[in-house]
Design an enzyme around this catalytic site. Structure first.
Site, PDB file in Angstrom:
ATOM      1  N   TYR A  42      44.323  49.442  14.209  1.00  0.00           N
ATOM      2  CA  TYR A  42      44.017  50.092  15.490  1.00  0.00           C
ATOM      3  C   TYR A  42      45.255  50.757  16.087  1.00  0.00           C
ATOM      4  O   TYR A  42      45.141  51.532  17.040  1.00  0.00           O
ATOM      5  CB  TYR A  42      43.445  49.097  16.520  1.00  0.00           C
ATOM      6  CG  TYR A  42      42.180  48.383  16.123  1.00  0.00           C
ATOM      7  CD1 TYR A  42      41.455  48.745  14.987  1.00  0.00           C
ATOM      8  CD2 TYR A  42      41.683  47.330  16.884  1.00  0.00           C
ATOM      9  CE1 TYR A  42      40.309  48.072  14.620  1.00  0.00           C
ATOM     10  CE2 TYR A  42      40.524  46.647  16.523  1.00  0.00           C
ATOM     11  CZ  TYR A  42      39.850  47.022  15.382  1.00  0.00           C
ATOM     12  OH  TYR A  42      38.705  46.348  15.025  1.00  0.00           O
ATOM     13  N   GLY A  47      34.931  37.908  24.289  1.00  0.00           N
ATOM     14  CA  GLY A  47      36.268  38.479  24.440  1.00  0.00           C
ATOM     15  C   GLY A  47      36.201  39.983  24.566  1.00  0.00           C
ATOM     16  O   GLY A  47      35.121  40.567  24.743  1.00  0.00           O
TER      17      GLY A  47
HETATM   18  P1  NAP Z   1      30.717  48.207  21.004  1.00  0.00           P
HETATM   19  O1  NAP Z   1      31.475  47.191  21.771  1.00  0.00           O
HETATM   20  O2  NAP Z   1      29.421  47.844  20.372  1.00  0.00           O
HETATM   21  O3  NAP Z   1      30.407  49.480  21.919  1.00  0.00           O
HETATM   22  C1  NAP Z   1      31.404  50.147  22.608  1.00  0.00           C
HETATM   23  C2  NAP Z   1      30.771  51.349  23.313  1.00  0.00           C
HETATM   24  O4  NAP Z   1      29.885  50.901  24.351  1.00  0.00           O
HETATM   25  C3  NAP Z   1      31.800  52.245  23.955  1.00  0.00           C
HETATM   26  O5  NAP Z   1      31.402  53.578  23.716  1.00  0.00           O
HETATM   27  C4  NAP Z   1      31.695  51.912  25.452  1.00  0.00           C
HETATM   28  O6  NAP Z   1      32.002  53.067  26.211  1.00  0.00           O
HETATM   29  C5  NAP Z   1      30.236  51.531  25.581  1.00  0.00           C
HETATM   30  N1  NAP Z   1      30.000  50.536  26.651  1.00  0.00           N
HETATM   31  C6  NAP Z   1      30.622  49.339  26.796  1.00  0.00           C
HETATM   32  N2  NAP Z   1      30.104  48.633  27.811  1.00  0.00           N
HETATM   33  C7  NAP Z   1      29.126  49.404  28.346  1.00  0.00           C
HETATM   34  C8  NAP Z   1      28.229  49.207  29.417  1.00  0.00           C
HETATM   35  N3  NAP Z   1      28.216  48.071  30.123  1.00  0.00           N
HETATM   36  N4  NAP Z   1      27.344  50.217  29.700  1.00  0.00           N
HETATM   37  C9  NAP Z   1      27.333  51.360  28.968  1.00  0.00           C
HETATM   38  N5  NAP Z   1      28.180  51.595  27.935  1.00  0.00           N
HETATM   39  C10 NAP Z   1      29.063  50.619  27.616  1.00  0.00           C
HETATM   40  O7  NAP Z   1      31.625  48.831  19.828  1.00  0.00           O
HETATM   41  P2  NAP Z   1      33.044  48.527  19.190  1.00  0.00           P
HETATM   42  O8  NAP Z   1      34.144  48.850  20.114  1.00  0.00           O
HETATM   43  O9  NAP Z   1      33.068  49.188  17.875  1.00  0.00           O
HETATM   44  O10 NAP Z   1      33.022  46.949  18.918  1.00  0.00           O
HETATM   45  C11 NAP Z   1      33.648  46.008  19.732  1.00  0.00           C
HETATM   46  C12 NAP Z   1      34.940  45.506  19.118  1.00  0.00           C
HETATM   47  O11 NAP Z   1      34.712  44.976  17.812  1.00  0.00           O
HETATM   48  C13 NAP Z   1      35.994  46.592  18.854  1.00  0.00           C
HETATM   49  O12 NAP Z   1      36.633  47.051  20.014  1.00  0.00           O
HETATM   50  C14 NAP Z   1      36.889  45.897  17.869  1.00  0.00           C
HETATM   51  O13 NAP Z   1      37.754  44.990  18.524  1.00  0.00           O
HETATM   52  C15 NAP Z   1      35.865  45.164  16.996  1.00  0.00           C
HETATM   53  N6  NAP Z   1      35.500  45.938  15.776  1.00  0.00           N
HETATM   54  C16 NAP Z   1      35.833  45.404  14.556  1.00  0.00           C
HETATM   55  C17 NAP Z   1      35.486  46.058  13.385  1.00  0.00           C
HETATM   56  C18 NAP Z   1      35.853  45.437  12.073  1.00  0.00           C
HETATM   57  O14 NAP Z   1      35.743  46.104  11.026  1.00  0.00           O
HETATM   58  N7  NAP Z   1      36.284  44.185  12.045  1.00  0.00           N
HETATM   59  C19 NAP Z   1      34.798  47.275  13.430  1.00  0.00           C
HETATM   60  C20 NAP Z   1      34.468  47.818  14.677  1.00  0.00           C
HETATM   61  C21 NAP Z   1      34.798  47.118  15.845  1.00  0.00           C
HETATM   62  P3  NAP Z   1      33.144  53.057  27.366  1.00  0.00           P
HETATM   63  O15 NAP Z   1      34.430  52.618  26.712  1.00  0.00           O
HETATM   64  O16 NAP Z   1      33.147  54.479  27.808  1.00  0.00           O
HETATM   65  O17 NAP Z   1      32.661  52.095  28.411  1.00  0.00           O
END
Ligand code: NAP
Length: 300
Positions: free
Chosen positions: A65, A33
């Protein structure tokens, strides 16, 4: 076991392929997702619109968020049928007293413009977890949420809740990526019948994730990118993933992981990247957690 639980379904209306898992209550959930952490409300509407157009059907947001309205606006404009979507949100800790949690579930639904959520989680394992859980159990019985679960619960906290709750959590969303694979926590979840979901599947870019030599080499061998190899590895391991990107071309890349297979040798090599430690937010670090809880208390 994973192959038995996961189904690969081709959606005849789109070219996309998606894999699904089944939650303990029988609900079908996509294995991949789109997450919207750290995206402001306005940009979220644009991002979720792009993600839905790219084929994502599972969207992960949270009260904390502050972008549930953006998610809801994108869904309303998308024309995608409600029953094709899987919308997840999370109750924030400051809403954990029973009455507050109950009210906050209705507020999330109002902000999202939805009659029900597919999954609602407790965002953290602190404060009045049992009060908030009772509110979630009631919302589940009332049909306001189709499944209930938790996030950031370590194995002991998860076992505790599973033991005493009337309705056991269907899912636990925890930091999981190639550098912290959460193998013991995963085994505990499998034992308890709780679906494992990864947050930060790209380690939020830490440890120079996107230039990791092994993932780069495996990606080249399969005609895929670093992120795609990492997502495929997690999905193969029975973990639901919610990569985040604000860029449409990366969203398209991140969902394009259902047309290749990693070999057992690939898996063994990636297994060895595990450092068994957080690289994002360590929920066992007293200084880190103490700071967060102090901040939450002062804002209540
Ligand atoms: P992540 O998905 O591990 O990493 C996101 C980072 O990766 C962003 O800086 C994005 O930059 C970059 N990125 C994405 N696709 C890429 C690609 N193909 N090539 C190069 N760079 C890429 O980190 P996250 O957003 O923290 O985790 C994902 C989701 O998990 C969150 O959005 C949230 O819904 C959930 N979350 C939950 C908790 C919790 O406590 N439950 C904590 C953290 C996160 P760009 O946007 O510039 O592409």
């Amino acid at each position: 076991a994973r192959r038995q639980r996961q189904m690969c379904i081709r959606d005849s209306r789109k070219a996309d392929i998606m894999e699904y898992t089944k939650l303990a209550n029988g609900m079908q959930m996509p294995m991949l997702g789109y997450g919207v952490f750290q995206i402001d409300d306005e940009t979220t509407e644009r991002c979720v619109s792009d993600a839905l157009a790219a084929g994502y059907r599972l969207i992960d947001t949270a009260q904390a968020y502050m972008n549930e309205r953006g998610v809801g606006a994108a869904i309303a404009k998308s024309g995608v049928a409600r029953d094709e979507l899987f919308v997840v949100s999370k109750i924030w800790v400051s809403n954990y007293r029973y009455e507050d949690a109950k009210r906050s579930i209705d507020e999330s639904l109002e902000r999202l413009g939805l009659e029900y959520l597919d999954l609602m989680l407790l965002h953290q394992c602190y404060y009045d977890v049992y009060g908030a859980w009772r509110a979630l159990e009631e919302a589940y019985a009332a049909g306001k949420v189709r499944a209930i679960g938790v996030s950031n619960f370590d194995p002991v906290r998860l076992l505790d809740l599973c033991t005493f709750a009337k309705v056991a959590p269907a899912l636990n969303q925890v930091e999981t990526h190639v550098f912290w694979q959460q193998k013991p926590a995963h085994a505990n979840m499998v034992k308890l019948g709780v679906q494992h979901m990864a947050w930060g599947p790209f380690a939020e870019g830490a440890n120079d994730f996107f230039h990791n030599p092994l993932l780069t080499e495996l990606g080249a061998a399969h005609g895929k990118g670093v992120g795609q190899v990492a997502l495929r590895y997690l999905i193969d391991s029975g973990v639901v993933v919610i990569p985040k990107s604000t860029k449409p071309e990366r969203m398209a890349e991140n969902i394009d992981v259902f047309d290749f297979e990693l070999t057992p040798a690939d898996h063994a090599a990636i297994d060895a990247l595990d450092t068994n430690a957080s690289v994002c937010y360590d929920h066992t670090d007293l200084t880190v957690v103490g700071g967060l809880l102090g901040f939450i208390k002062s804002s209540m």
